[in-house]
Design a protein around this motif. Structure first.
Motif, PDB file in Angstrom:
ATOM      1  N   VAL A 157       0.838  -1.201   0.000  1.00 20.15           N
ATOM      2  CA  VAL A 157       0.000   0.000   0.000  1.00 20.15           C
ATOM      3  C   VAL A 157       0.875   1.255   0.000  1.00 20.15           C
ATOM      4  N   GLY A 158       2.010   1.192   0.717  1.00 21.31           N
ATOM      5  CA  GLY A 158       2.929   2.322   0.717  1.00 21.31           C
ATOM      6  C   GLY A 158       3.494   2.606  -0.661  1.00 21.31           C
ATOM      7  N   LEU A 159       3.774   1.551  -1.426  1.00 22.66           N
ATOM      8  CA  LEU A 159       4.285   1.715  -2.785  1.00 22.66           C
ATOM      9  C   LEU A 159       3.277   2.461  -3.661  1.00 22.66           C
ATOM     10  N   TYR A 160       2.010   2.030  -3.599  1.00 21.00           N
ATOM     11  CA  TYR A 160       0.986   2.687  -4.401  1.00 21.00           C
ATOM     12  C   TYR A 160       0.704   4.098  -3.910  1.00 21.00           C
ATOM     13  N   ALA A 161       0.809   4.314  -2.615  1.00 24.09           N
ATOM     14  CA  ALA A 161       0.582   5.659  -2.074  1.00 24.09           C
ATOM     15  C   ALA A 161       1.582   6.654  -2.656  1.00 24.09           C
ATOM     16  N   ARG A 162       2.813   6.214  -2.876  1.00 29.44           N
ATOM     17  CA  ARG A 162       3.843   7.126  -3.383  1.00 29.44           C
ATOM     18  C   ARG A 162       3.641   7.492  -4.846  1.00 29.44           C
ATOM     19  N   LEU A 163       2.710   6.837  -5.504  1.00 23.20           N
ATOM     20  CA  LEU A 163       2.397   7.183  -6.890  1.00 23.20           C
ATOM     21  C   LEU A 163       1.376   8.318  -6.976  1.00 23.20           C
ATOM     22  N   HIS A 164       0.840   8.756  -5.846  1.00 20.29           N
ATOM     23  CA  HIS A 164      -0.195   9.789  -5.832  1.00 20.29           C
ATOM     24  C   HIS A 164       0.317  11.062  -5.173  1.00 20.29           C
ATOM     25  N   ALA A 165      -0.263  12.191  -5.595  1.00 26.17           N
ATOM     26  CA  ALA A 165       0.173  13.489  -5.078  1.00 26.17           C
ATOM     27  C   ALA A 165      -0.316  13.733  -3.654  1.00 26.17           C
ATOM     28  N   ASP A 166      -1.525  13.268  -3.334  1.00 29.45           N
ATOM     29  CA  ASP A 166      -2.103  13.520  -2.006  1.00 29.45           C
ATOM     30  C   ASP A 166      -2.770  12.255  -1.483  1.00 29.45           C
ATOM     31  N   PRO A 167      -1.983  11.234  -1.150  1.00 33.16           N
ATOM     32  CA  PRO A 167      -2.571   9.965  -0.734  1.00 33.16           C
ATOM     33  C   PRO A 167      -3.053   9.996   0.719  1.00 33.16           C
ATOM     34  N   TRP A 168      -3.892   8.993   1.065  1.00 33.80           N
ATOM     35  CA  TRP A 168      -4.188   8.754   2.469  1.00 33.80           C
ATOM     36  C   TRP A 168      -2.894   8.340   3.163  1.00 33.80           C
ATOM     37  N   PRO A 169      -2.698   8.722   4.424  1.00 34.24           N
ATOM     38  CA  PRO A 169      -1.593   8.137   5.177  1.00 34.24           C
ATOM     39  C   PRO A 169      -1.741   6.615   5.184  1.00 34.24           C
ATOM     40  N   VAL A 170      -0.657   5.914   4.942  1.00 32.09           N
ATOM     41  CA  VAL A 170      -0.726   4.459   4.761  1.00 32.09           C
ATOM     42  C   VAL A 170      -1.330   3.765   5.977  1.00 32.09           C
ATOM     43  N   ASP A 171      -0.862   4.105   7.173  1.00 30.39           N
ATOM     44  CA  ASP A 171      -1.394   3.443   8.373  1.00 30.39           C
ATOM     45  C   ASP A 171      -2.884   3.724   8.550  1.00 30.39           C
ATOM     46  N   ASP A 172      -3.320   4.911   8.120  1.00 35.52           N
ATOM     47  CA  ASP A 172      -4.730   5.283   8.243  1.00 35.52           C
ATOM     48  C   ASP A 172      -5.597   4.421   7.328  1.00 35.52           C
ATOM     49  N   ILE A 173      -5.212   4.315   6.056  1.00 30.24           N
ATOM     50  CA  ILE A 173      -6.036   3.536   5.140  1.00 30.24           C
ATOM     51  C   ILE A 173      -5.984   2.052   5.478  1.00 30.24           C
ATOM     52  N   LEU A 174      -4.843   1.574   5.973  1.00 26.38           N
ATOM     53  CA  LEU A 174      -4.774   0.178   6.390  1.00 26.38           C
ATOM     54  C   LEU A 174      -5.712  -0.088   7.559  1.00 26.38           C
ATOM     55  N   ALA A 175      -5.758   0.856   8.504  1.00 26.99           N
ATOM     56  CA  ALA A 175      -6.665   0.696   9.644  1.00 26.99           C
ATOM     57  C   ALA A 175      -8.121   0.711   9.188  1.00 26.99           C
TER      58      ALA A 175
END
Length: 267
Positions: A56-74
C-alpha cells in the motif's frame, strides 16, 4: 467483467461510447487515471514478497495527495502483525482488503470495485460497508460489482442487473424490489392445505395465503399489511396453537426480483 474493463480503460468497446469523468477511459492520460481508483480481483501485479504495509505504501507514493498508509490500512482492517505480513501469507479476505486499500489510497473521485467483500468474514464485510459509505459521503462515485445481493441492497444508490450481457433492470433499490409492501411470516411448522385456506378466509375476502420459499414460510396477498391484518393473523395463530417464528412487512427482496428477471439461481 467486459463492461468493467471497458470503464477502467483496459478494453476498447466494439461500439458506442464510454465516458468517465467526461473522458474516454481508453484514451485517458496520467492526470485522469490518478482520479480513478481500481480494485481488481486476484491481486494481479502485487509482489508476493512485500508486506501489506509495503504494498500500500508503494501505491501511495504514486499519488500526489494519498491517504496516510497506516490510516487507510486501519480503515480496511489491516493493523498490527497483519499489516507486516507478507502478501503471499495473507488469507483471501486479507488480500481483498489490500486490494481495497490500493484502490482508495489515492483519494479517488471515482472508485471501481470488483467484488470488494468477496472472501471476507462477517466483521470485515461490515467494516468495508461502513468504509464505502464514508467514501461515498465524501463525494466519491463508486461503481461496485457484486454477486452478494445483501451488499448491493445495503450499499447501492442505483442498481443495474446484468443477464447474459444485457441490462435487464436499472433503478433504485426500492424500485427494483418488486411489488409493494406485503405481510410475510414463518411458522414453526408448515400449514396443511385446509389450514392455509382457513387462515386466508379468516383474514378477509379476496385475501390469499401462499407459500413463500422454504416450508413454513408464507406471504399474504390481496391486502395491505395494516395493524388490523397483523392482529387478525396473530389471533388466528393463537387460536390454533401455532407459534409465529417470524413476522415482517416489506416489499419483494432484490433476490426475488433477480430470479424473476433472469429466470435462474443467483450465480
Amino acid at each position: 467483467t467486459t463492461t468493467v474493463e471497458i470503464v477502467e480503460g483496459y478494453r476498447t468497446p466494439d461500439g458506442g461510447t464510454v465516458r468517465v469523468l467526461g473522458t474516454d477511459p481508453a484514451a485517458a492520460g496520467r492526470a485522469h487515471r490518478a482520479r480513478v481508483g481500481l480494485m481488481l480481483q486476484g491481486g494481479g501485479g502485487i509482489d508476493p514478497r512485500l508486506t501489506a504495509q509495503e504494498v500500500v505504501g508503494l501505491y501511495a507514493r504514486l499519488h500526489a495527495d494519498p491517504w496516510p498508509v497506516d490510516d487507510i490500512l486501519a480503515r480496511v482492517g489491516l493493523t498490527g502483525a497483519t499489516a507486516r505480513t507478507r502478501y503471499r501469507r495473507l488469507s483471501g479476505g486479507e488480500r481483498q482488503r489490500v486490494a481495497l486499500a490500493i484502490a482508495l489510497v489515492g483519494r479517488p473521485e471515482v472508485a471501481i470495485l470488483d467484488e470488494p467483500t468477496a472472501g471476507m468474514d462477517v466483521e470485515a464485510r461490515a467494516a468495508t460497508r461502513d468504509l464505502l459509505d464514508g467514501i461515498r459521503a465524501g463525494g466519491a462515485a463508486i461503481l461496485l460489482t457484486s454477486h452478494d445481493l445483501t451488499d448491493v441492497e445495503r450499499l447501492a444508490d442505483r442498481i443495474a442487473i446484468l443477464d447474459h450481457g444485457r441490462i435487464v433492470a436499472f433503478g433504485r433499490p426500492d424500485e427494483l424490489g418488486g411489488d409493494g409492501p406485503s405481510l410475510r411470516f414463518r411458522l414453526a411448522a408448515a400449514l396443511a392445505a385446509g389450514e392455509q385456506d382457513d387462515l386466508a378466509a379468516s383474514l378477509g375476502a379476496g385475501i390469499a395465503v401462499e407459500p413463500d420459499g422454504e416450508a413454513g414460510r408464507y406471504r399474504v396477498r390481496g391486502a395491505e399489511p395494516t395493524p388490523r391484518l397483523v392482529a387478525a393473523l396473530t389471533a388466528w395463530c393463537a387460536a390454533q396453537g401455532l407459534l409465529l417464528v417470524e413476522l415482517r412487512t416489506d416489499g419483494g427482496t432484490l433476490e426475488e426480483r433477480y430470479l424473476e428477471l433472469t429466470g435462474g439461481e443467483p450465480e
